[in-house]
Write a protein that holds these residues in place. Structure first.
Motif, short mmCIF file in Angstrom:
data_model
loop_
_atom_site.label_atom_id
_atom_site.label_comp_id
_atom_site.label_asym_id
_atom_site.label_seq_id
_atom_site.Cartn_x
_atom_site.Cartn_y
_atom_site.Cartn_z
N ALA A 88 9.77 6.80 -10.12
CA ALA A 88 9.44 6.82 -8.69
C ALA A 88 10.62 7.36 -7.90
CB ALA A 88 9.10 5.42 -8.21
N ARG B 134 8.07 2.27 -10.45
CA ARG B 134 8.24 2.90 -11.76
C ARG B 134 9.60 3.57 -11.86
NH1 ARG B 134 3.18 5.21 -10.76
NH2 ARG B 134 4.27 7.14 -10.33
N LEU C 156 0.83 -1.20 0.00
CA LEU C 156 0.00 0.00 0.00
C LEU C 156 0.86 1.26 0.00
CD1 LEU C 156 -2.82 -1.13 2.47
CD2 LEU C 156 -2.95 -0.93 -0.03
N ASP D 274 4.75 0.05 -11.20
CA ASP D 274 4.60 -0.02 -12.65
C ASP D 274 3.58 -1.10 -13.01
OD1 ASP D 274 5.81 -2.48 -12.47
OD2 ASP D 274 7.64 -1.91 -13.54
N ALA E 162 2.01 1.73 -3.43
CA ALA E 162 0.96 1.57 -4.45
C ALA E 162 0.99 2.62 -5.55
CB ALA E 162 -0.41 1.55 -3.77
N ARG E 163 1.21 3.88 -5.20
CA ARG E 163 1.11 4.95 -6.20
C ARG E 163 2.33 5.02 -7.10
NH1 ARG E 163 -0.99 10.32 -3.38
NH2 ARG E 163 -1.04 10.94 -5.56
N ARG E 164 3.37 4.25 -6.77
CA ARG E 164 4.60 4.32 -7.56
C ARG E 164 4.87 3.04 -8.34
NH1 ARG E 164 9.05 5.29 -3.43
NH2 ARG E 164 7.80 3.88 -2.18
#
Lengths: 135, 443
Positions: free
Chosen positions: B440, B437, B375, B382, B378-380
């Protein structure tokens, strides 16, 4: 700023620390009697395993064997019957719940039964093995 | 451990002989040597098992030399399927920031060894069916159909996949008998193998920026497995072999290696190992393959990739089902209720029981911590992270469906099985969290 993987590394460290805490330290110096001595399955499994393993050398191949508990416990009988299938591969293990009186040997896990079901072959703190008739 | 136990265990390194012809191919030069050796062992285990199934199907008795020779020949056959092209980039000799993750993973592995040695990680299922069947098969020198067909032994599930019982039987043939204690030590030994291989597999062919995240993810996965294995008592049962195959398979699918046919074939054999180890290996493999071909559809040739990934598992399983059909034992997997007749009224009970079972295993830490790590990242992540995440979703759906697909209250069944059968989830979360990513932050 968090570097790549630093959160995972921290999580891994916490889990590794937990794994160290979960080691049964008090038992490490002792040689386990069975592979189940400290497992979650508990002493019931360990004592049944130990008795059946020790009984294996005393029960001839091809003999029929019934495994019962004393005092009687039908659920535990079921598990022990399965243990007997594994630990007495040369024997014909009677299905749990079947009549034990016509088996060649009776393995009693727990206290010594009264009256004795036959001739005592072997006894240990885990239970006893009885010969009912010559196979 | 007794000499017989050591002898029993000593058979397992020889399984790598069957996988060596494949892994020695230059197409796998991008995988570090230690990881290649472990992958050779895992591929070899799958090849040896399928060989034993073929011999049982043909009615040819097992012997150690014959099985190994035939499996090695099969391994050379697999090598012949690998094209010369492939990632040949030599792995870096040094992993940046790899020492601390290695130390953490080693600590967890050592804990697993000590717990097993103390007799606190052994599974009763080893006695109930895995070992009992293997012992009988070793005596019969084949899959003993008469034994499996005995109605009083129905609890052994004749249809259950054959890899663990095949390999245990082979070791028992070599050692003269099964070693119950030796079998329990496969948990820490296979965990050691996984800890040694996983960082290398994850960084094989990957850009250098990924190596530290790969090392951390490996340590997280290994530590989670160690805690679950110690708390849920997996020593000697099918869980640890399954986790080894599944983890190695997913790690390969995440690696640039699987852009090549060679990498796809190797991942296919890892998934074949999973499919023939436990029933839940099948939904795992199906979802992983489907997720991979969908996510990588622009960089792979769909049909051939699907074939290389799925054929080893399909062939291995079909051979087992052919054995079941020939011996009139089974024609596929059996459930406890009418198939596809779930009982949704038990959904609430099942979910509560699953939550309770996971919470009672290491205070749920081995499941929650990898989830939290996922979590946080999560936003980073790929697109590759979707492969393990979709696999986790597919496996979870299958397990929930299975629990509901029988008429009775599944609470008791869930209590003793859920901590083990959900154990791939934290591994999948850990591997997903490593898929950061390029843009990131952090370095």
């Amino acid at each position: 700023m968090l570097t790549r993987g630093s959160v995972s590394l921290l999580g891994a460290a916490v889990l590794a620390a937990y794994s160290v805490r979960a080691i049964p330290w008090a038992r490490l110096g002792l040689r386990p009697r069975t592979p189940f001595d400290a497992s979650a399955a508990g002493s019931a499994v360990a004592s049944g395993y130990a008795l059946l393993r020790d009984a294996a050398a005393r029960i001839p191949a091809g003999a029929s064997v019934a495994v019962v508990t004393e005092p009687p416990d039908t659920i535990r009988d079921g598990y022990l019957q399965r243990f007997a299938v594994a630990l007495l591969p040369g024997a014909r293990v009677r299905p749990a719940g079947s009549e034990a009186s016509d088996a060649d040997f009776v393995v009693v896990v727990g206290a010594r039964p009264a009256p004795p079901p036959g001739e005592l072959v072997f006894e240990s703190p885990d239970g006893s093995v009885w010969r009912r008739k010559t196979p | 451990m007794s000499l017989a136990g050591l002898l029993w265990l000593s058979v397992f390194p020889f399984l790598a002989l069957a996988g060596a012809p494949l892994l020695a191919h230059p197409a796998y030069a991008g995988i570090p040597r230690l990881a290649r050796a472990v992958l050779a062992g895992a591929a070899g285990a799958a090849l040896v098992s399928v060989t034993m199934t073929i011999l049982a199907l043909l009615g040819i008795p097992w012997s150690l030399p014959a099985v190994l020779a035939a499996a090695i020949a099969l391994g050379f056959g697999m090598r012949g399927m690998v094209e010369s092209s492939g990632p040949r980039r030599s792995p870096g000799s040094r992993v940046r920031g790899g020492r601390l993750p290695a130390l953490i993973a080693s600590t967890a592995v050592a804990a697993a060894f000590l717990a097993t040695a103390a007799g606190s990680a052994s599974s009763p299922d080893l006695l109930f069916f895995w070992g009992a069947k293997a012992q009988r098969f070793a005596l019969a020198r084949t899959v003993d159909a008469a034994y499996l067909g005995d109605p009083s032994l129905a609890y052994m599930h004749a249809y259950y996949p054959p890899l663990v019982t095949n390999l245990y039987a082979l070791a028992s043939i070599a050692a003269g008998r099964i070693s119950w204690t030796g079998a329990t030590f496969l948990f820490p030994l296979l965990l050691t193998a996984l800890a040694a291989a996983l960082p290398g597999v994850l960084r094989a062919g990957a850009p250098e920026r990924r190596t530290s995240a790969a090392a951390a993810a490996s340590a997280l996965a290994v530590a989670a497995i160690a805690v679950i294995g110690m708390e849920a008592d997996v020593g000697g049962n099918g869980e640890m072999p399954l986790l080894l195959f599944e983890t190695a398979g997913i790690a390969l699918l995440l690696s640039p290696l699987t852009e090549s046919p060679a990498g796809q074939l190797l991942a296919g054999w890892m998934l074949a190992g999973a499919v023939t180890t436990k029933i839940e290996g099948l939904p795992f493999a199906l979802t992983a393959i489907a997720a991979f071909v969908w996510i990588r559809r622009r960089s792979i040739r769909f049909g051939p990739a699907l074939l290389r990934l799925g054929l080893p598992a399909a062939a291995s399983l079909l051979l087992w089902f052919a054995f079941g059909a020939r011996t009139h034992l089974f024609r596929g997997y059996s459930g406890e209720g009418a198939l596809l007749a779930p009982h949704p009224e038990h959904l609430g009970v099942a979910l509560r029981a699953i939550g309770s079972a996971l919470a009672s295993t290491g205070h749920s830490l081995p499941y929650l911590i990898p989830l939290v790590c996922l979590l946080v990242a999560a936003r980073r992540l790929d697109s590759g992270a979707a492969i393990p995440l979709l696999t986790a979703a597919g496996l979870s759906a299958f397990l929930l469906f299975t629990y509901l697909d029988r008429p009775g209250d599944p609470s008791q069944w869930i209590a003793w099985s859920a901590p083990r059968v959900f154990s791939p989830l934290p591994v999948l979360f850990a591997l997903s969290a490593a898929r950061l990513r390029e843009d990131a932050s952090g370095g």
